[in-house]
Enzyme design. Structure first.
Site, PDB file in Angstrom:
ATOM      1  N   SER A  57      40.334  56.406   5.897  1.00 11.25           N
ATOM      2  CA  SER A  57      39.266  55.337   5.829  1.00 11.25           C
ATOM      3  C   SER A  57      37.925  56.216   5.582  1.00 11.25           C
ATOM      4  O   SER A  57      36.669  55.718   5.361  1.00 11.25           O
ATOM      5  CB  SER A  57      39.358  54.296   6.754  1.00 11.25           C
ATOM      6  OG  SER A  57      38.975  54.944   8.100  1.00 11.25           O
ATOM      7  N   LYS A 107      33.938  55.976  12.387  1.00  9.92           N
ATOM      8  CA  LYS A 107      33.456  55.111  11.213  1.00  9.92           C
ATOM      9  C   LYS A 107      31.860  55.276  11.122  1.00  9.92           C
ATOM     10  O   LYS A 107      31.279  56.032  12.085  1.00  9.92           O
ATOM     11  CB  LYS A 107      33.597  53.707  11.620  1.00  9.92           C
ATOM     12  CG  LYS A 107      34.901  53.077  11.299  1.00  9.92           C
ATOM     13  CD  LYS A 107      35.343  52.806   9.984  1.00  9.92           C
ATOM     14  CE  LYS A 107      36.759  52.127   9.871  1.00  9.92           C
ATOM     15  NZ  LYS A 107      37.888  52.935  10.227  1.00  9.92           N
TER      16      LYS A 107
END
Length: 205
Positions: free
Chosen positions: A123, A164
């Protein structure tokens, strides 16, 4: 990173290098030219400066000319950064609290309590962080001072830890992936613990 053995140094250079290494280990800062002169029993700074120049040219130390206090031992390796398990760059996965092994990394990262995580998932691929990479994180003491867009490892209770981009908008925290296939995770500040911010990515080639 091989250890430098000192084979290519003269006896005088090696002696000074050894003394500087021990001094920096003990005092955590570099010695002055005067201290080096005293330690080597010299009356003038010229031989010290000449030896330092040789040590720098051969890659043993780095320093800014004329500023002895900026000296660093190139080969100084942190005693190892604890690897704290793995971090999901995908959905969320459980983290392991057992420290698996130590990772040697050079002096640049001599920050307090740096820890490392192994990345799982893709991701963060657009941020050049790939599955299997190791990320070095600096612990966050105060998440209020975190800037939007910082890459963080965040722990979401019950769901695990994820790597993230951090964004704070309108009292909410958004954890955004660097991959369009993943949705941002929206959380209230009480539901998330920001563990650390990214210092470096370590890829075994």
């Amino acid at each position: 990173m091989g250890t430098i053995s000192g084979d290519d140094l003269t006896q005088a250079q090696n002696e000074l290098y050894g003394w500087i290494k021990n001094y920096m280990k003990e005092f955590q800062h570099s010695p002055s030219i005067r201290q080096m002169m005293q330690a080597m029993g010299l009356k003038s700074p010229a031989p010290i400066q000449s030896r330092l120049k040789h040590l720098q040219e051969k890659g043993y130390i780095s320093w800014q000319e004329g500023k002895a206090r900026t000296m660093q031992i190139v080969d100084e390796i942190i005693e190892g950064v604890p690897i704290m398990g793995s971090v999901a760059a995908g959905g969320l996965i459980e983290t392991y609290s057992d420290v698996q092994e130590n990772l040697d990394i050079s002096d640049v990262l001599k920050k307090k309590n740096v820890f490392a995580l192994t990345v799982n998932g893709d991701s963060m691929i657009d941020a050049c962080i790939a599955d299997g990479d190791m990320v070095l994180m600096e612990p966050i003491t105060d998440s209020y001072s975190l800037r939007n867009g910082t890459i963080v490892s965040a722990m979401v209770p019950g769901l695990g830890t994820t790597l993230k981009y951090f964004f704070k908008k309108g009292g909410k925290i958004f954890l955004e992936a660097a991959n369009p296939s993943y949705e941002a995770i929206e959380l209230s500040p009480n539901d998330v613990v920001i563990q650390g911010k990214l210092l470096a990515v370590w890829r075994k080639i």
